[in-house]
Design an enzyme around this catalytic site. Structure first.
Site, PDB file in Angstrom:
ATOM      1  CG  ASP A   1      44.032  46.089  35.854  1.00  0.00           C
ATOM      2  OD1 ASP A   1      43.862  46.985  35.072  1.00  0.00           O
ATOM      3  OD2 ASP A   1      42.938  45.401  35.779  1.00  0.00           O
ATOM      4  CB  SER A   2      47.805  49.262  32.368  1.00  0.00           C
ATOM      5  OG  SER A   2      48.204  49.906  33.732  1.00  0.00           O
TER       6      SER A   2
ATOM      7  CG  ASP B   1      43.204  49.094  38.514  1.00  0.00           C
ATOM      8  OD1 ASP B   1      42.157  49.162  38.730  1.00  0.00           O
ATOM      9  OD2 ASP B   1      43.583  49.089  37.509  1.00  0.00           O
TER      10      ASP B   1
ATOM     11  CE  LYS C   1      41.446  52.431  37.515  1.00  0.00           C
ATOM     12  NZ  LYS C   1      40.895  51.363  36.747  1.00  0.00           N
TER      13      LYS C   1
ATOM     14  CD  GLU D   1      38.856  47.266  34.039  1.00  0.00           C
ATOM     15  OE1 GLU D   1      38.038  46.663  33.411  1.00  0.00           O
ATOM     16  OE2 GLU D   1      40.204  47.542  34.157  1.00  0.00           O
TER      17      GLU D   1
ATOM     18  CD  GLU E   1      40.614  52.039  29.322  1.00  0.00           C
ATOM     19  OE1 GLU E   1      40.546  51.958  30.651  1.00  0.00           O
ATOM     20  OE2 GLU E   1      41.289  51.633  28.823  1.00  0.00           O
TER      21      GLU E   1
HETATM   22  O1  KIV Z   1      45.193  49.817  34.493  1.00  0.00           O
HETATM   23  C1  KIV Z   1      45.226  50.899  34.252  1.00  0.00           C
HETATM   24  O2  KIV Z   1      46.337  51.537  34.037  1.00  0.00           O
HETATM   25  C2  KIV Z   1      43.990  51.814  34.246  1.00  0.00           C
HETATM   26  C3  KIV Z   1      44.172  53.057  33.608  1.00  0.00           C
HETATM   27  C4  KIV Z   1      44.276  53.170  32.002  1.00  0.00           C
HETATM   28  C5  KIV Z   1      42.877  53.894  33.615  1.00  0.00           C
HETATM   29  O3  KIV Z   1      43.063  51.318  34.581  1.00  0.00           O
END
Ligand code: KIV
Length: 258
Positions: free
Chosen positions: A44-45, A83, A111, A113, A180
């Site tokens: 989600d970056s 994510d 994934k 968080e 992280e």
């Molecule tokens: O969103 C993302 O890119 C991430 C990674 C930095 C682990 O969660």
């Protein structure tokens, strides 16, 4: 699912480092895959490095699914992880429904968080047969509450909490866990305490693998580079150079081929 868990556990047991990078589109995913990366995360970056948001808290599920579909078209060998964005896993049922949407979009794993506080959500996902990667330590989806991206594990209470999180996500069936910006000392302790691999980002060298945002690694987001990243390329400079050359050639009446 069992194969996947076993593959990464076996890599950890052999001391073979796991490599992971992010991708949000077809060409990047294909390039990473062709280069032999183990895991590609549609992180989600995306919100920051592609969509221009301030942080990841504005990213929507539709945006993530759109980019997961694009990345999936470029992946043949790596494991593609989607994510789950903020507000899409409020309950275990909701978490499973969201995870299924990522699988429909082409991801092979998901994934989210959270640690102990999300163990029931993770259990529900893994019980549904969906491979799951955990993410503990600094949680970017909570950056606004926390007032910044702060290193985790500096106090004894934080270190204990992180160990509990790691054990909880392992028990809940995660096949790996992202750490992280956790201190190197605590990352090492966690890595020794659990049997699933730890994948570090800004968390020192003792993790079982490393993950980075590809834009940071290749210098494609020059306006901000996290302190822990040593870019391997300066792609933004190359783009600027090519664009300036094109502008100059066009204004001077020249043409490219054809
Ligand atoms: O969103 C993302 O890119 C991430 C990674 C930095 C682990 O969660």
């Amino acid at each position: 699912m069992t194969d996947l868990v076993e593959k990464f556990r076996a890599m950890k047991a052999r001391g073979e480092k796991i490599t992971a990078l992010t991708a949000y589109d077809y060409p990047t995913a294909r390039l990473l895959d062709e280069s032999g990366i183990d895991i590609i995360l549609v992180g989600d970056s995306l919100g920051m490095v592609v969509l221009g948001y301030k942080d990841t808290t504005e990213v929507t599920l539709d945006e993530m699914l759109h980019h997961t579909r694009a990345a999936a078209r470029g992946v043949k060998n790596a494991l593609l992880v989607g994510d789950m964005p903020i507000h899409t896993f409020e309950t275990p049922e909701n978490a499973v429904a969201t995870a299924r949407k990522f699988l429909e979009a082409g991801a092979q794993a998901v994934k989210l968080e959270g640690g102990v506080d999300h163990a029931p959500h993770i259990e529900a996902i893994t019980a549904a047969g969906i491979p799951f990667m955990a993410h503990i330590g600094m949680l970017p989806q909570r950056v606004r509450e926390e007032g910044g991206y702060k290193v985790k594990g500096r106090t004894a209470a934080e270190a204990d909490g992180l160990l509990e999180d790691a054990r909880a996500v392992e028990r809940a069936g995660a096949f790996s866990v992202v750490l992280e910006i956790v201190t190197a000392k605590i990352s090492e302790q966690i890595t020794k305490a659990i049997t699933i691999p730890t994948i570090g980002i800004g968390s020192g060298e003792h993790c079982d693998g490393q993950i980075l945002v590809t834009h940071d690694l290749i210098g494609l987001f020059p306006w901000f580079t996290p302190k822990f990243v040593s870019p391997e390329a300066r792609v933004a400079d190359e783009i600027r150079k090519a664009v300036r050359a094109f502008i100059e050639r066009t204004r001077s009446g020249g043409l490219s081929k054809g």
